[in-house]
Design a protein around this motif. Structure first.
Motif, PDB file in Angstrom:
ATOM      1  N   UNK A 195       0.789  -1.417  -0.020  1.00 40.30           N
ATOM      2  CA  UNK A 195       0.029   0.152  -0.023  1.00 40.30           C
ATOM      3  C   UNK A 195       0.846   1.295   0.240  1.00 40.30           C
ATOM      4  N   UNK A 196       2.127   1.040   0.266  1.00 36.13           N
ATOM      5  CA  UNK A 196       2.912   2.652   0.320  1.00 36.13           C
ATOM      6  C   UNK A 196       2.881   3.133  -1.029  1.00 36.13           C
ATOM      7  N   UNK A 197       2.333   4.531  -1.237  1.00 31.40           N
ATOM      8  CA  UNK A 197       2.230   4.979  -2.541  1.00 31.40           C
ATOM      9  C   UNK A 197       3.711   5.621  -3.259  1.00 31.40           C
ATOM     10  N   UNK A 198       4.889   5.570  -2.427  1.00 33.47           N
ATOM     11  CA  UNK A 198       5.943   5.932  -2.687  1.00 33.47           C
ATOM     12  C   UNK A 198       6.917   4.600  -2.884  1.00 33.47           C
ATOM     13  N   UNK A 199       7.101   3.875  -1.764  1.00 35.63           N
ATOM     14  CA  UNK A 199       8.247   3.014  -1.584  1.00 35.63           C
ATOM     15  C   UNK A 199       7.761   1.684  -1.964  1.00 35.63           C
ATOM     16  N   UNK A 200       8.218   0.916  -2.792  1.00 39.25           N
ATOM     17  CA  UNK A 200       7.733  -0.428  -3.108  1.00 39.25           C
ATOM     18  C   UNK A 200       8.322  -1.475  -1.876  1.00 39.25           C
ATOM     19  N   UNK A 201       9.421  -1.113  -1.762  1.00 40.38           N
ATOM     20  CA  UNK A 201      10.359  -2.228  -0.791  1.00 40.38           C
ATOM     21  C   UNK A 201      11.278  -1.534   0.062  1.00 40.38           C
ATOM     22  N   UNK A 202      12.046  -2.134   0.771  1.00 36.00           N
ATOM     23  CA  UNK A 202      13.045  -1.672   1.751  1.00 36.00           C
ATOM     24  C   UNK A 202      13.769  -2.964   2.531  1.00 36.00           C
ATOM     25  N   UNK A 203      15.005  -2.666   3.043  1.00 34.74           N
ATOM     26  CA  UNK A 203      15.695  -3.481   4.075  1.00 34.74           C
ATOM     27  C   UNK A 203      15.756  -2.706   5.252  1.00 34.74           C
ATOM     28  N   UNK A 204      15.537  -3.252   6.637  1.00 34.73           N
ATOM     29  CA  UNK A 204      15.491  -2.621   7.704  1.00 34.73           C
ATOM     30  C   UNK A 204      16.693  -2.784   8.672  1.00 34.73           C
ATOM     31  N   UNK A 205      16.851  -2.097   9.599  1.00 34.71           N
ATOM     32  CA  UNK A 205      18.076  -2.027  10.646  1.00 34.71           C
ATOM     33  C   UNK A 205      17.559  -1.557  11.915  1.00 34.71           C
ATOM     34  N   UNK A 206      17.935  -2.161  13.154  1.00 34.51           N
ATOM     35  CA  UNK A 206      17.556  -1.901  14.377  1.00 34.51           C
ATOM     36  C   UNK A 206      18.408  -0.655  14.897  1.00 34.51           C
ATOM     37  N   UNK A 207      17.808   0.290  15.150  1.00 34.10           N
ATOM     38  CA  UNK A 207      18.733   1.486  15.843  1.00 34.10           C
ATOM     39  C   UNK A 207      18.088   1.654  17.378  1.00 34.10           C
ATOM     40  N   UNK A 208      18.897   2.904  17.832  1.00 35.30           N
ATOM     41  CA  UNK A 208      18.299   3.113  19.376  1.00 35.30           C
ATOM     42  C   UNK A 208      17.086   3.219  19.371  1.00 35.30           C
ATOM     43  N   UNK A 209      16.441   3.960  18.375  1.00 38.88           N
ATOM     44  CA  UNK A 209      14.998   4.173  18.436  1.00 38.88           C
ATOM     45  C   UNK A 209      14.165   3.081  17.874  1.00 38.88           C
ATOM     46  N   UNK A 210      14.528   2.105  17.659  1.00 36.77           N
ATOM     47  CA  UNK A 210      13.665   1.028  17.178  1.00 36.77           C
ATOM     48  C   UNK A 210      13.977   0.657  15.811  1.00 36.77           C
TER      49      UNK A 210
END
Ligand SMILES: [Zn+2]
Length: 280
Positions: free
Chosen positions: A256-271
């Protein structure tokens, strides 16, 4: 993008809009509106992005978009728009027609995911993908036949009845391998028996996140749509998926994201946060 024997492509089937407040639950508009600007009716733009998975034998589609069966009034309320993107023209880019699709994996039967399985000819609902086996989780199918008062407006019974009547329904019971390198993972927070699709060759992995993480913004744990029937389960399932995605360097694909089709994620201090955007 290639994963194992499969070629993967993003298939945009249209656009629509939902109330931004409903999409982000308890999160104040001052925060969500920066990333997801709303119109003067408070609606935010939503993609209807399916995933095409192809090898020599299979042309597999994950979810089907909202379809074309709606009244003018309904189209106006939900800003349903097929002018920029539609299923036919998106498949044409890969020399495919709807009859070429061999398998349809439905993450769940909400109308913005499964509405595209039929079209109307007169008063009759006809299958859009007449040659495809359609995969639905068994417990979700049972739920959709007897939905709660909260989500019964999200189902079009004729859609899944047509699949069954034509002998094209394949009920999947829990975690399963649908085809080589294609598994489904069960999630019960958004609705009962939503199946996320995991394509993996052991090196590269892509998860079709469906409504467990509909937008990039929903990577943040408290961002949970009001549509979810069990938000605490959504939190648990989201945290589990994000942890696995970080450890395995998985690609998260957003319907459903209108701009971004896919990402990779990381864990940071803020989550959890976006590490990099990925383009198929
Ligand atoms: Zn849904």
């Amino acid at each position: 993008m290639q994963i194992g024997q499969y070629e993967l492509h993003s298939i945009e089937t249209g656009r629509f809009a939902l109330d931004g407040g409903a999409m982000f639950g308890i999160v104040p508009k001052t925060l969500w509106n920066k990333l997801n600007p709303s119109d003067d009716e408070n609606r935010i733009e939503m993609a209807l992005r399916s995933l095409l998975i192809m090898d020599d034998k299979h042309k597999i589609l994950v979810d089907t978009g909202i379809g074309t069966k709606f009244s003018e009034k309904y189209k106006e309320i939900y800003k349903i728009d097929h002018s920029k993107y539609n299923l036919t023209s998106s498949l044409e880019k890969y020399n495919l027609e709807t009859k070429d699709i061999t398998n349809v994996i439905l993450t769940h039967l909400h109308l913005d995911h499964a509405g595209g399985v039929t079209y109307k000819e007169g008063n009759k609902h006809k299958l859009t993908f007449p040659n495809a086996a359609h995969y639905v989780q068994k417990k979700h199918h049972e739920w959709a036949l007897k939905p709660s008062k909260k989500d019964k407006g999200s189902f079009i019974r004729e859609d899944f009845k047509s699949i069954e009547d034509e002998g094209k329904l394949r009920l999947v019971d829990g975690y399963a391998k649908i085809l080589p390198n294609i598994d489904v993972i069960i999630s019960d927070g958004h609705t009962i028996g939503l199946q996320l699709v995991k394509i993996s060759d052991g090196i590269n992995t892509l998860i079709y996140c469906s409504d467990l993480i509909p937008f990039t913004s929903h990577i943040k744990i408290p961002y949970i749509p009001s549509y979810d029937i069990d938000p605490l389960t959504t939190i648990e399932e989201k945290e589990k998926l994000l942890a696995r995605a970080c450890n395995g360097d998985w690609i998260l694909f957003f319907e459903h994201d209108p701009v971004t089709e896919a990402v990779k994620v990381e864990k940071t201090e803020k989550g959890y946060a976006v590490k990099e955007k990925v383009s198929l």
